[in-house]
Scaffold this active site. Sequence first.
Site, PDB file in Angstrom:
ATOM      1  N   GLU A   1       0.809  -1.223   0.000  1.00 34.98           N
ATOM      2  CA  GLU A   1       0.000   0.000   0.000  1.00 34.98           C
ATOM      3  C   GLU A   1       0.842   1.273   0.000  1.00 34.98           C
ATOM      4  OE1 GLU A   1      -2.700  -1.068   3.232  1.00 34.98           O
ATOM      5  OE2 GLU A   1      -4.123  -1.734   1.732  1.00 34.98           O
TER       6      GLU A   1
ATOM      7  N   GLU B   1      -4.070 -10.829   0.582  1.00 37.77           N
ATOM      8  CA  GLU B   1      -4.857 -10.694   1.816  1.00 37.77           C
ATOM      9  C   GLU B   1      -6.288 -11.091   1.481  1.00 37.77           C
ATOM     10  OE1 GLU B   1      -4.418  -6.842   3.793  1.00 37.77           O
ATOM     11  OE2 GLU B   1      -2.316  -6.771   3.171  1.00 37.77           O
TER      12      GLU B   1
HETATM   13  C1  GAL Z   1      -5.025  -4.092   4.105  1.00 38.94           C
HETATM   14  C2  GAL Z   1      -3.617  -3.791   4.571  1.00 38.94           C
HETATM   15  C3  GAL Z   1      -3.296  -4.447   5.889  1.00 38.94           C
HETATM   16  C4  GAL Z   1      -4.408  -4.221   6.864  1.00 38.94           C
HETATM   17  C5  GAL Z   1      -5.677  -4.769   6.302  1.00 38.94           C
HETATM   18  C6  GAL Z   1      -6.892  -4.528   7.185  1.00 38.94           C
HETATM   19  O1  GAL Z   1      -5.456  -3.102   3.237  1.00 38.94           O
HETATM   20  O2  GAL Z   1      -2.675  -4.207   3.627  1.00 38.94           O
HETATM   21  O3  GAL Z   1      -2.095  -3.921   6.363  1.00 38.94           O
HETATM   22  O4  GAL Z   1      -4.563  -2.847   7.073  1.00 38.94           O
HETATM   23  O5  GAL Z   1      -5.982  -4.101   5.101  1.00 38.94           O
HETATM   24  O6  GAL Z   1      -6.754  -5.020   8.473  1.00 38.94           O
END
Ligand code: GAL
Length: 986
Positions: free
Chosen positions: A410, A485
């Site tokens: 990010e 993620e």
């Molecule tokens: C993503 C980010 C993580 C964390 C997650 C939400 O966008 O890469 O670091 O913030 O969302 O918990």
Amino acid sequence: MSTIFHPREHEDPRPQRGALPAIASPAPHETNAASQSLNGTWRFRYTETVEAPDGEGDAFADPGYSDKKWASMPVPAHWVLNGYGAPQYQNIKYPFPVDAPYVPDQNPTGWYRYSFTPKWDAHKERGMSWYKVWVNGQFVGSSTGSRLPAEFDVTDVLKKGKNVIAVRVHQWSAASYLEDQDEWWLPGIFRDVTLLHRPHGCVQDYFIRTEYDHKSGKGTVWHDSDGCVLSIPELGIKTPGDKMTIDVEPWSAESPKLYKAVLTSKNGSEEITLKIGFRTVTTNGGVFRVNGRPVKLNGVNRHEFHPDLGRAVSQESMEQDIKLMKAHNVNAVRTSHYPPNRAWLDLCDEYGLYVIDECDYETHGFSEVGWENNPSDSERWTPALMSRVQRMWNRDKNHTCIVMWSLGNEAGIGINQARMSWWLKQRDDRPIHYEGDYECKYVDVYSRMYSSHADVAAAGKREEEKLPDGKQDAHRRGLPFLLCEYGHAMGNGPGGLTEYQDLFQRYERLMGGFIWEWIDHGFPRKTKDGEKYYVYGGDFGEEITDGNFCIDGLLFPNRKPSPALLELKKVIEPLRMTVQNGHLTIESRYDFIDTSHLALTWDLQAEGKSKGSGDLEVDPVAARARLTVPLPAEALQGPGGETYVTITAALKKGTKWAKKGHVVAWTQERVAPATQVDILSGELAAVEIGDNIKLGAAEFTARGQLISLGGIKFLSPLNVQLWRAPTDNDRNWLAKYWLQYGLDRLHERVDGIDVRSGHITVSTLVCPAATNKGYRVTYTYAAPRDSKDKSLHIHVRLAPFGWLSGLWTLPRVGVEFAIDKSHKGVKWYGLGPGEAYPDSKAHVAVGDHALDIDDWATPYVRPQENGNRMGVRRALISTSSAAALTTESWFGGNRGGLEVVSDPRQDKDDEEIWGTGCNLTVRRCTSKQLGSATHTPDIPDDGKVWVNIDYKHSGLGSASCGPGPQEKYYIKADAPITFGFTLRAV
Ligand code: GAL
């Protein structure tokens, strides 16, 4: 007169001064050269700004300076966890104005001093946002990016006898703009400080490279290490660097074979001992392969976190993590969002986990200002970013476990990602990852986060939305697809993992994903009464915070697995087993090993009672193969009643990460259906109307409210309940509509009572204030004539009226009521032992289960809906404890209490989704009270036992970050709903 302020030294975007170039420096245990740990108790002074008190500047670095009045501070550690200042939590936003490279004048600073006596003569030093180091009063260098080592040559400044190292550490610096990861800001020296002896002619940089050719079964090794000789005794190899090809056993996460490798410097003055493995990673044809086989990553995102230590995680804690991961079938880890403690990579080599090593780089806070001046696209920041990627690669390049390099997280996109990627590609052929490169210009895998099932399916078919540039689109479409993620494990959830896994398995392009995230970042605190609980963002009085968004792990802060981890373990199990027509089919999802390390057993249970078990002799199933074998007849025949066979695959021998008998995979299948006992089939009791209304053993008020059954008093009306204490996933989406509609504040008014042929029918109107839309509810009660049977059958029908605008799904549908607090334990026959929701129920199995009411709840750090038990055919809420209940049979025994028996479901077709039987929750407060608590000690004991019997609970989804529940898990709000159950006093 005007004064111009130049950036102060800690506001200089350049990364380091005086540090040695990054190389693959050995860890102390890897070299025979001496080393001395400078960890320990250091002298410490804390100031709120970068200036020293009394204008004394950097006099503190002088060896003769008196630090007698200073406090002490452990190293490695964070000062905010040791009495100075406070942690603060923000996800995206910078906790200071976006004014790069400048940082606030209020800048907590730690002044550290430590005296030591070196054990030898010549030296080198490694040392934390921005820090400056002096030895014996002489400046040796400064650095940023303190997750990675910085090394300083201190040969000329060290002396015999006592030496003093002094370090000034600022919490905020230009580099803070590069470290905007979603976690607590925790300043201090939190990595090791080591004095390394580098003998004359010692090993300089080294890069040992390996490959594995799956076609020939041969491994190749070569190295680039400035004239050192490499020997691998087990393979009989000794080489100054030339490529050697030889038969080897390859390394994989499933079979992490490592070979001892010794590097000897040209003059023999140093020997470095490493462990290396042979493996090849490719992405050709848009498929991610390890050693030639397509591999699916069942991964987790791991931040370094410990509730007492912060990021200064200990070796024991790392070992605990890796054992937990392996024992829960996890095969990959993304080091979100920075390179980890180097010991973590040793563990990943050794235990077997595929690693995405991520650069310490995130600038998410620039999104708040439209990405203006984002370091990713600025020359000014190039040296800092190159230094970060170079230091990561140099430290970690010799680790077999690393299967991908990641440029960070990010941070938008710009020239600097191009440069970082180019630099890596000159040196290493492992694929490059960066989710922010949406067009995939600089990366080798197409990575997204939190995509919906539909989007993942489209990517699987290479049918995702097109990029405007055709050539770039074709390139991206040709890459493997990764969810770096997904499955946001915040609070109760995520739901929907099974469906993601099905997609990963179905499409070759999908290389799997990484759950966000491994552990809840909660800090412990105690109430005045000594009750331990955990706090989160905002609890330290932060000016801006993202609250409990840091409580989003598969582990609770105390590292106990949450239901989400148990669900993940089941969903990603390496054997998919199914029982059909008397046969067991085993589909291996191992990529390399066969199943010879697993022992299979069967167990037959009728109505929760074991009716036999045995071993299953099955030939080993090869990786990715499938085998169907007949099950022995005795594994399939029940003596009557609902009968299930459970097949378990468990470790034959103990491993580093689990004991013999540890269950790796299992399945359960119903082999005989339940014989339903319908209490309404016999003669029914007649309704007696006096001041109160009586029906069998039940008594009602004149307005049809149930008061008692047998000896059991109802301490609240038995009402329809449509509300649940919102989960974090609900709160971010559906709960907004639920609240808007007023589901948390429904009014129920009795509209009429109809007493007819052994039935009492109470009609009510359920509706929130200020509207004329809601449900007409009818409760129909019936009881058996036999006076020994103190049962009451309750049938509930809800019919919506009016247009329930904005309400397409309900949180739950069921009844809630209270009974006396003397009830202690619950025994149930149904799914368990853990909590389950329709889109997170893979991990629970049908059987007899028992729990004390006080152990019923799942202790989510921020209180929310929890503890629902699904598929409950019958339950006993008893005045006996769970321990006493487990030893007693359902019928007979010395137990008193209220039995709940579910009706068969109305909608048999939906059994797959909603399970058989009802949902049950038993707790000492109402759903509403639970929803008002913000920390666990706020959950009240209402002095009653509250029981929820639900027909349906909404799916959980992942909307705290990502998609909500899939539509099939909605409880449609605009159609009539009917369900029934029996209460019985025993
Ligand atoms: C993503 C980010 C993580 C964390 C997650 C939400 O966008 O890469 O670091 O913030 O969302 O918990």
